[in-house]
Design an enzyme around this catalytic site. Sequence first.
Site, PDB file in Angstrom:
ATOM      1  N   ASP A  31       0.778  -1.225  -0.048  1.00 43.99           N
ATOM      2  CA  ASP A  31      -0.136   0.087   0.097  1.00 43.99           C
ATOM      3  C   ASP A  31       0.713   1.350  -0.004  1.00 43.99           C
ATOM      4  O   ASP A  31       0.509   2.100   0.777  1.00 43.99           O
ATOM      5  CB  ASP A  31      -1.107  -0.117   1.160  1.00 43.99           C
ATOM      6  CG  ASP A  31      -2.186   0.782   0.831  1.00 43.99           C
ATOM      7  OD1 ASP A  31      -2.523   1.277  -0.128  1.00 43.99           O
ATOM      8  OD2 ASP A  31      -2.863   1.433   1.847  1.00 43.99           O
ATOM      9  N   LYS A  33       2.185   4.622  -0.957  1.00 41.18           N
ATOM     10  CA  LYS A  33       1.687   5.729  -1.670  1.00 41.18           C
ATOM     11  C   LYS A  33       1.692   7.088  -0.876  1.00 41.18           C
ATOM     12  O   LYS A  33       2.070   7.131   0.358  1.00 41.18           O
ATOM     13  CB  LYS A  33      -0.018   5.847  -2.073  1.00 41.18           C
ATOM     14  CG  LYS A  33      -0.735   5.491  -0.655  1.00 41.18           C
ATOM     15  CD  LYS A  33      -2.057   5.353  -0.871  1.00 41.18           C
ATOM     16  CE  LYS A  33      -3.131   4.961   0.263  1.00 41.18           C
ATOM     17  NZ  LYS A  33      -4.566   4.710   0.120  1.00 41.18           N
ATOM     18  N   ASN A  36       0.469   7.295   2.712  1.00 39.57           N
ATOM     19  CA  ASN A  36       0.979   6.547   3.987  1.00 39.57           C
ATOM     20  C   ASN A  36       2.402   6.914   4.291  1.00 39.57           C
ATOM     21  O   ASN A  36       2.897   5.959   5.037  1.00 39.57           O
ATOM     22  CB  ASN A  36       0.852   5.031   3.367  1.00 39.57           C
ATOM     23  CG  ASN A  36      -0.659   4.570   3.566  1.00 39.57           C
ATOM     24  OD1 ASN A  36      -1.421   5.157   3.902  1.00 39.57           O
ATOM     25  ND2 ASN A  36      -0.860   3.541   2.699  1.00 39.57           N
ATOM     26  N   ASP A  49       0.383   2.825   8.170  1.00 42.81           N
ATOM     27  CA  ASP A  49      -0.611   1.916   7.521  1.00 42.81           C
ATOM     28  C   ASP A  49      -0.620   0.626   6.844  1.00 42.81           C
ATOM     29  O   ASP A  49      -0.174   0.558   5.883  1.00 42.81           O
ATOM     30  CB  ASP A  49      -1.609   2.934   6.643  1.00 42.81           C
ATOM     31  CG  ASP A  49      -3.131   2.267   6.181  1.00 42.81           C
ATOM     32  OD1 ASP A  49      -3.348   0.828   6.599  1.00 42.81           O
ATOM     33  OD2 ASP A  49      -3.724   2.855   5.740  1.00 42.81           O
ATOM     34  N   THR A  68      -4.162   0.502  -3.558  1.00 42.26           N
ATOM     35  CA  THR A  68      -4.756   1.728  -4.321  1.00 42.26           C
ATOM     36  C   THR A  68      -4.630   1.491  -5.653  1.00 42.26           C
ATOM     37  O   THR A  68      -3.596   1.339  -6.195  1.00 42.26           O
ATOM     38  CB  THR A  68      -3.897   3.064  -3.528  1.00 42.26           C
ATOM     39  OG1 THR A  68      -4.070   2.976  -2.108  1.00 42.26           O
ATOM     40  CG2 THR A  68      -4.511   4.318  -4.123  1.00 42.26           C
TER      41      THR A  68
END
Length: 215
Positions: A31, A33, A36, A49, A68
């Site tokens: 995840d 991105k 985060n 996260d 995502t």
Amino acid sequence: GNFDDSTTRFYIGCVVEALQYLHRKGIVYRDLKPENLLLDTTGYCKITDFGFAKRIGFGKKTWTFCGTPEYVPPEVILNKGHDLTADFWSLGVLMFELLTGTPPFTASDPMKTYNIILKGIDAVDFPRRISRNAQNLVKKLDNPTERLGVGRGGVMEVSKHIWFEGFNWAGMNSKTLTPPILPKVSSAVDASNFDEYPADNEHPPDDVSGWDKDF
């Protein structure tokens, strides 16, 4: 906005070190991105996260579809199974977004985004301001079978790329390297750097459906 090469290199360096730590434990993050990534009080980048993180071990794959849309690797979209190197794809997308201000693959809805991702990074126009070495690194994180980091060196293959030439890895690890952005924080509970949202004063209605009457 977007960052220059030097600023981007610092934050990508922080992420590379974090992924190296996770991958040594057989954990795929899945995840990556900008949302985060948070800066600590010293200006160093931290990954947050871990809702999609999973311990899969070494040389093994997992088939969960998650992430995502703009950052989902092609092997996840095609349900071919993915391993630790899925994080390297996302690293390339992150690097592109930090350098340009937008991710390389984006559309009005997730399905269109996935179709663009499957066309590969070679179908993406790079802005002229992105250096040749930066372009080379992003493109080498694209192909699932030939992706930089797939070999025995793992994420170390990424850190040895010419784009990182001259980067002070030792200084970053010892936190003696001056970060490009130093947050102004007055205390451990100072949230002034976060966006403010209006208070939500609505109370959820009582559930009178009776679904739990036998509990």
